[in-house]
Every structure is written in C-alpha cells, then in structure tokens.
Write a protein that holds these residues in place. Structure first.
Motif, short mmCIF file in Angstrom:
data_model
loop_
_atom_site.label_atom_id
_atom_site.label_comp_id
_atom_site.label_asym_id
_atom_site.label_seq_id
_atom_site.Cartn_x
_atom_site.Cartn_y
_atom_site.Cartn_z
N VAL A 121 8.66 0.57 -14.36
CA VAL A 121 7.66 0.77 -13.31
C VAL A 121 7.51 -0.50 -12.48
N ILE A 122 7.52 -1.64 -13.14
CA ILE A 122 7.37 -2.91 -12.42
C ILE A 122 8.55 -3.12 -11.48
N SER A 123 9.76 -2.78 -11.93
CA SER A 123 10.91 -2.99 -11.05
C SER A 123 10.89 -2.03 -9.86
N LEU A 124 10.25 -0.86 -10.02
CA LEU A 124 10.18 0.09 -8.92
C LEU A 124 9.02 -0.19 -7.97
N LEU A 125 7.89 -0.63 -8.51
CA LEU A 125 6.69 -0.79 -7.68
C LEU A 125 6.18 -2.22 -7.61
N ALA A 171 4.70 -2.16 -1.70
CA ALA A 171 4.79 -0.93 -2.50
C ALA A 171 3.43 -0.26 -2.56
N PRO A 172 3.40 1.06 -2.59
CA PRO A 172 2.11 1.75 -2.66
C PRO A 172 1.40 1.43 -3.97
N ASP A 173 0.10 1.20 -3.88
CA ASP A 173 -0.66 0.81 -5.06
C ASP A 173 -1.46 1.96 -5.67
N THR A 174 -1.25 3.18 -5.19
CA THR A 174 -2.03 4.30 -5.70
C THR A 174 -1.75 4.55 -7.17
N ILE A 200 5.53 6.86 -2.81
CA ILE A 200 6.61 6.07 -3.40
C ILE A 200 7.95 6.43 -2.75
N GLN A 201 8.15 7.71 -2.47
CA GLN A 201 9.38 8.13 -1.79
C GLN A 201 9.45 7.54 -0.38
N ASN A 202 8.32 7.53 0.32
CA ASN A 202 8.29 6.93 1.67
C ASN A 202 8.58 5.44 1.61
N MET A 212 12.24 5.08 1.25
CA MET A 212 12.92 5.38 2.53
C MET A 212 12.79 4.21 3.50
N GLU A 213 11.62 3.60 3.56
CA GLU A 213 11.43 2.44 4.44
C GLU A 213 12.27 1.27 3.96
N SER A 214 12.42 1.13 2.64
CA SER A 214 13.24 0.04 2.10
C SER A 214 14.71 0.24 2.43
N ILE A 215 15.14 1.51 2.50
CA ILE A 215 16.53 1.77 2.88
C ILE A 215 16.78 1.33 4.31
N LYS A 216 15.80 1.61 5.19
CA LYS A 216 15.95 1.22 6.60
C LYS A 216 15.98 -0.29 6.77
N ASP A 217 15.28 -1.01 5.88
CA ASP A 217 15.25 -2.46 5.92
C ASP A 217 16.47 -2.97 5.16
#
Length: 187
Positions: A18-22, A27-30, A96-98, A101-106
């Motif tokens: 989870v830490i490596s993903l968020l 990253a969204p904090d929800t 998290i999916q958004n 997606m934003e990270s892919i564009k960057d």
C-alpha cells in the motif's frame, strides 16, 4: 477487540504494498483517512475495554454503565463509518485509478509506474495497453480495483466481527450491571 482493530489499521497503514502504491506525493488520501479512523477507533476501544474491566472487577455500576454507553456510541460510529466506506468504496478506487492515469501522463514518474506494475502485476491501461503484455497480464486499472477491493473486504469483515463482539460486550455489561444492582438490594 480494540487491539484487533488497531492491528488491522496499522497493517493497512504500514503494508509495504500500500505504501508503494499510495506513498507518493499527490496520491489520494481517502484510503488513509479510513485507515487512520480505524487506528483511532482501535485505541479508543482498548481504553473503553479497560473501563469495562475495572468496572467488572470493582463491581461498579457507574463504570459498567460508562462502558455500555461508550460501546453504544462506538458501535453507532462504526456502523456509520461502515456505511460511508461501503458507499464511497468506488470513489476511493476511482481516485486511485485517476492518480495512476495522471502519473502515466507525467513521464517523470517512471519509478511510481514501475512500483504499480511490480506490486499489482499489471501493465498499461484499457485505453493504452502495453506493447509487450501477454493475454494473462491485467491492465493496471483492473488490478488497482481488485487490489483495493480485497483490502476493503478485509476491513469490512473485521468490522462485522468487531460489531458482533461489541453487541455481546454491551449485553454482558448490562447483565453484570443488573446483577450487581440486584445483589446490593438483597443485602
């Protein structure tokens, strides 16, 4: 009971996957907000459990009543948080999916994309699949959904178990409180 909730909250917060993903900035904090609520609730339930034990040992109707009232309030808050979590589960996954997606564009965020690919065993998205992916390789948006659905189901099952234990605790505290009152009336 409280230590179990605290342990699940800490596991979700400190899980390396989870830490490596968020763990990245932006990253969204929800997801972590829900985890922090679990950690706080676990600590609170441990404290309330201490009051219940003291009330039972000292045969104090006041402490047992406080224990019952606290469990009732925590139970209500847990039910409300569970309903909120169930209703916003799809939004958390979508955030998290958004973020992915934003990270892919960057294009500067290759390490984060590698982390998603490694942890989730995925590559690309529905709209832009990887060129070297096989038919067995999941797209990352599906893998993100599966990964967080599994984590949220664990939280849900633990919540249902804790709610059942809280109901039993409330019943026993009232039975003990009434027994103490009846034994004092006899004397």
């Amino acid at each position: 009971m409280g230590s179990l909730v605290l342990a699940v909250g800490l596991w979700l917060r400190l899980d390396p996957e989870v830490i490596s993903l968020l763990g990245d900035e932006g990253a969204p904090d929800t997801f972590f907000i829900g985890v922090y609520i679990l950690i706080a609730a676990g600590g609170l339930v441990m404290l309330v459990g201490f009051f219940g034990c003291c009330g039972a040992v000292r045969e104090s109707q006041c402490l047992l009543g406080l224990f019952f009232a606290s469990l009732l309030i925590i139970f209500g808050a847990e039910v409300a948080a569970g309903v909120f979590g169930f209703m916003s589960k799809d939004k958390i996954i979508e955030d998290i999916q958004n973020f992915y997606m934003e990270s892919i564009k960057d294009s500067n965020n290759g390490t984060m994309m590698e982390s998603y690919n490694k942890v989730l065993g995925c590559c690309g998205t529905k709209s832009s699949p990887c060129a070297d992916s096989t038919e067995d390789t999941k797209t990352c948006d599906i893998a993100i959904s599966d990964f967080f659905n599994n984590k949220l189901f664990i939280v849900g099952y633990v919540g249902i178990g804790i709610a059942g234990a809280m109901i039993i605790g409330m019943i026993f505290s009232m039975v003990l409180c009434c027994a103490i009152r009846n034994s004092r009336e006899v004397i």
